[in-house]
Design a protein around this motif. Structure first.
Motif, mmCIF file in Angstrom:
data_model
loop_
_atom_site.group_PDB
_atom_site.id
_atom_site.type_symbol
_atom_site.label_atom_id
_atom_site.label_comp_id
_atom_site.label_asym_id
_atom_site.label_seq_id
_atom_site.Cartn_x
_atom_site.Cartn_y
_atom_site.Cartn_z
ATOM 1 N N GLN A 189 0.839 -1.191 0.000
ATOM 2 C CA GLN A 189 0.000 0.000 0.000
ATOM 3 C C GLN A 189 0.880 1.249 0.000
ATOM 4 O OE1 GLN A 189 -2.319 -0.060 3.672
ATOM 5 N NE2 GLN A 189 -0.614 0.748 4.863
ATOM 6 N N THR A 190 0.254 2.349 -0.401
ATOM 7 C CA THR A 190 0.906 3.656 -0.331
ATOM 8 C C THR A 190 0.059 4.554 0.556
ATOM 9 O OG1 THR A 190 1.778 3.396 -2.572
ATOM 10 C CG2 THR A 190 1.741 5.622 -1.663
ATOM 11 N N ARG A 191 0.706 5.166 1.547
ATOM 12 C CA ARG A 191 0.022 6.069 2.469
ATOM 13 C C ARG A 191 0.521 7.492 2.247
ATOM 14 N NH1 ARG A 191 2.163 5.263 7.412
ATOM 15 N NH2 ARG A 191 3.745 3.752 6.773
ATOM 16 N N THR A 192 -0.201 8.456 2.806
ATOM 17 C CA THR A 192 0.262 9.837 2.809
ATOM 18 C C THR A 192 0.425 10.274 4.249
ATOM 19 O OG1 THR A 192 -0.887 10.333 0.740
ATOM 20 C CG2 THR A 192 -0.208 12.202 2.089
ATOM 21 N N ALA A 193 1.639 10.641 4.617
ATOM 22 C CA ALA A 193 1.934 11.095 5.975
ATOM 23 C C ALA A 193 2.627 12.442 5.900
ATOM 24 C CB ALA A 193 2.833 10.085 6.695
ATOM 25 N N ALA A 194 2.120 13.404 6.661
ATOM 26 C CA ALA A 194 2.677 14.763 6.659
ATOM 27 C C ALA A 194 2.747 15.318 5.232
ATOM 28 C CB ALA A 194 4.059 14.776 7.302
ATOM 29 N N GLY A 195 1.745 14.960 4.419
ATOM 30 C CA GLY A 195 1.686 15.463 3.053
ATOM 31 C C GLY A 195 2.595 14.749 2.071
ATOM 32 N N CYS A 196 3.284 13.695 2.517
ATOM 33 C CA CYS A 196 4.225 12.980 1.651
ATOM 34 C C CYS A 196 3.894 11.491 1.612
ATOM 35 C CB CYS A 196 5.653 13.174 2.149
ATOM 36 S SG CYS A 196 6.213 14.893 2.104
ATOM 37 N N LYS A 197 4.333 10.823 0.580
ATOM 38 C CA LYS A 197 4.013 9.405 0.398
ATOM 39 C C LYS A 197 4.932 8.502 1.214
ATOM 40 C CE LYS A 197 2.141 9.944 -4.278
ATOM 41 N NZ LYS A 197 2.322 9.609 -5.707
ATOM 42 N N ILE A 198 4.338 7.454 1.781
ATOM 43 C CA ILE A 198 5.068 6.390 2.466
ATOM 44 C C ILE A 198 4.657 5.078 1.806
ATOM 45 C CG2 ILE A 198 5.487 5.181 4.644
ATOM 46 C CD1 ILE A 198 6.539 7.973 4.745
ATOM 47 N N TYR A 199 5.641 4.251 1.481
ATOM 48 C CA TYR A 199 5.388 2.990 0.779
ATOM 49 C C TYR A 199 5.599 1.824 1.743
ATOM 50 C CZ TYR A 199 6.063 6.214 -3.117
ATOM 51 O OH TYR A 199 5.970 7.286 -3.973
ATOM 52 N N ASP A 200 4.567 1.002 1.935
ATOM 53 C CA ASP A 200 4.642 -0.171 2.805
ATOM 54 C C ASP A 200 4.870 -1.411 1.941
ATOM 55 O OD1 ASP A 200 4.206 0.983 5.378
ATOM 56 O OD2 ASP A 200 2.096 1.248 4.858
ATOM 57 N N LEU A 201 5.933 -2.152 2.245
ATOM 58 C CA LEU A 201 6.300 -3.315 1.438
ATOM 59 C C LEU A 201 6.373 -4.583 2.278
ATOM 60 C CD1 LEU A 201 8.533 -0.768 0.394
ATOM 61 C CD2 LEU A 201 8.308 -2.323 -1.539
ATOM 62 N N MET A 202 6.242 -5.725 1.603
ATOM 63 C CA MET A 202 6.276 -7.014 2.289
ATOM 64 C C MET A 202 6.945 -8.078 1.423
ATOM 65 S SD MET A 202 3.085 -9.487 3.472
ATOM 66 C CE MET A 202 2.436 -8.407 4.738
ATOM 67 N N TYR A 203 7.742 -8.914 2.077
ATOM 68 C CA TYR A 203 8.246 -10.153 1.484
ATOM 69 C C TYR A 203 7.569 -11.296 2.219
ATOM 70 C CZ TYR A 203 11.187 -14.320 1.343
ATOM 71 O OH TYR A 203 11.633 -15.610 1.243
ATOM 72 N N ASP A 204 6.987 -12.224 1.468
ATOM 73 C CA ASP A 204 6.351 -13.378 2.083
ATOM 74 C C ASP A 204 6.652 -14.597 1.230
ATOM 75 O OD1 ASP A 204 4.785 -15.240 3.347
ATOM 76 O OD2 ASP A 204 2.986 -13.992 3.430
ATOM 77 N N LYS A 205 7.377 -15.539 1.784
ATOM 78 C CA LYS A 205 7.770 -16.751 1.040
ATOM 79 C C LYS A 205 6.557 -17.488 0.517
ATOM 80 C CE LYS A 205 10.818 -20.777 1.400
ATOM 81 N NZ LYS A 205 11.703 -21.561 2.292
ATOM 82 N N LYS A 206 5.449 -17.422 1.254
ATOM 83 C CA LYS A 206 4.222 -18.124 0.840
ATOM 84 C C LYS A 206 3.566 -17.422 -0.346
ATOM 85 C CE LYS A 206 3.302 -19.616 5.592
ATOM 86 N NZ LYS A 206 2.385 -19.486 6.750
ATOM 87 N N GLY A 207 3.992 -16.190 -0.605
ATOM 88 C CA GLY A 207 3.430 -15.467 -1.739
ATOM 89 C C GLY A 207 2.073 -14.890 -1.455
ATOM 90 N N VAL A 208 1.691 -14.814 -0.171
ATOM 91 C CA VAL A 208 0.398 -14.247 0.196
ATOM 92 C C VAL A 208 0.665 -12.905 0.852
ATOM 93 C CG1 VAL A 208 -1.702 -14.537 1.527
ATOM 94 C CG2 VAL A 208 -0.569 -16.534 0.561
ATOM 95 N N ASN A 209 0.441 -11.819 0.112
ATOM 96 C CA ASN A 209 0.708 -10.486 0.637
ATOM 97 C C ASN A 209 -0.605 -9.773 0.916
ATOM 98 O OD1 ASN A 209 3.453 -10.843 0.552
ATOM 99 N ND2 ASN A 209 3.625 -10.107 -1.554
#
Length: 209
Positions: A189-209
Motif C-alpha cells: 500500500q501507499t500512504r500519505t503522511a505529513a503530506g508525503c508518500k510512504i510505501y509499505d512493502l512485504m516479502y512473504d515466502k508463501k506469496g500471500v501479501n
C-alpha cells in the motif's frame, strides 16, 4: 553477517551520520520527502537515527556485513526488539532530536498513519500476525552498488523464513520502493503522511501479501 554488540562512540556517530544523510540528501520527487519536514537540520535527523542504532546494539538486533560494508536493524514479534529501558532511552533521544515531546508524539502519529490507512505494522499488530521488520538499512558510500543491499535483505528474508512469517518495511521514496521490489519485496500500500508518500512493502515466502 554478524550481530553488533558494541561499537565505539566514533563508529556509532559515523553510521548515524551516514543514515541521516541518506534521508536528508536523498533526491526526493515531488510529493515525497517522508517525515523530513519534522527535522530542523541534517544533524537533528542524524541524532534521531542514532537512537535506533544504539537501541539496536543494546537489544542485539543490529547486524553488519562481515567487514562493515553495510548495516541492518531487524526486529520481530518473537521478542527480538529493544527492551523497555532501551525504548525509554530511545524516546528521550528522539524527543531531543525533534525538539520536544509534543513534536515527537505528532511525528509518531504521522509515521504510522496516512489518511484512512494505518501502517502495515500497525495492521499486523492489530491482527496479531507475526512479522520480521527491517527498521533500518544502510550500505556505506564506498560499497554502494556492489550487491551489499541484496545481502542485507536476503539476511532479513532468511530470518523471516525461519520464523515462518513475512518481512515488512516502509520507505519514503518511489526510487527506494522500486529498489526493494527489485530485491524481492511487494508493494502492499501507499500512504500519505505529513503530506508525503510512504510505501509499505512485504516479502512473504508463501506469496500471500
Amino acid at each position: 553477517m554478524k550481530k553488533i554488540r558494541s561499537l565505539s562512540k566514533e563508529k556509532i556517530d559515523e553510521i548515524s551520520a551516514l543514515i541521516g544523510a541518506s534521508f536528508w540528501d536523498y533526491p526526493y520527487e515531488s510529493g515525497e520527502g517522508g517525515l523530513k519536514p519534522f527535522f530542523s537540520s541534517k544533524q537533528a535527523m542524524t541524532e534521531y537515527m542514532k537512537s535506533f542504532v544504539i537501541a539496536g546494539i543494546e537489544s542485539g538486533t543490529f547486524y553488519s556485513t562481515d567487514h562493515g560494508e553495510g548495516y541492518i536493524l531487524i526486529t520481530d514479534t518473537n521478542g527480538n526488539h529493544p527492551n523497555f529501558r532501551s525504548i525509554i532511552k530511545m524516546a528521550r533521544q528522539m524527543k531531543n532530536a525533534l525538539g520536544g515531546w509534543r513534536k515527537l508524539f505528532l511525528f509518531l502519529k504521522q509515521a504510522n498513519s496516512g489518511g484512512d490507512k494505518k501502517s502495515l505494522e500497525i495492521q499486523m499488530k492489530k491482527q496479531k500476525k507475526p512479522y520480521v521488520k527491517v527498521e533500518m538499512l544502510i550500505v556505506t558510500e564506498k560499497y554502494q552498488g556492489q550487491g551489499y543491499m541484496r545481502k542485507l535483505m536476503e539476511f532479513a528474508y532468511k530470518m523471516a523464513d525461519k520464523n515462518g512469517c513475512p518481512c515488512i518495511l516502509d520507505t519514503d521514496a518511489k526510487g527506494k520502493c522500486d529498489r526493494y521490489v527489485h530485491l524481492g519485496m511487494n508493494l502492499v500500500q501507499t500512504r500519505t503522511a505529513a503530506g508525503c508518500k510512504i510505501y509499505d512493502l512485504m516479502y512473504d515466502k508463501k506469496g500471500v501479501n
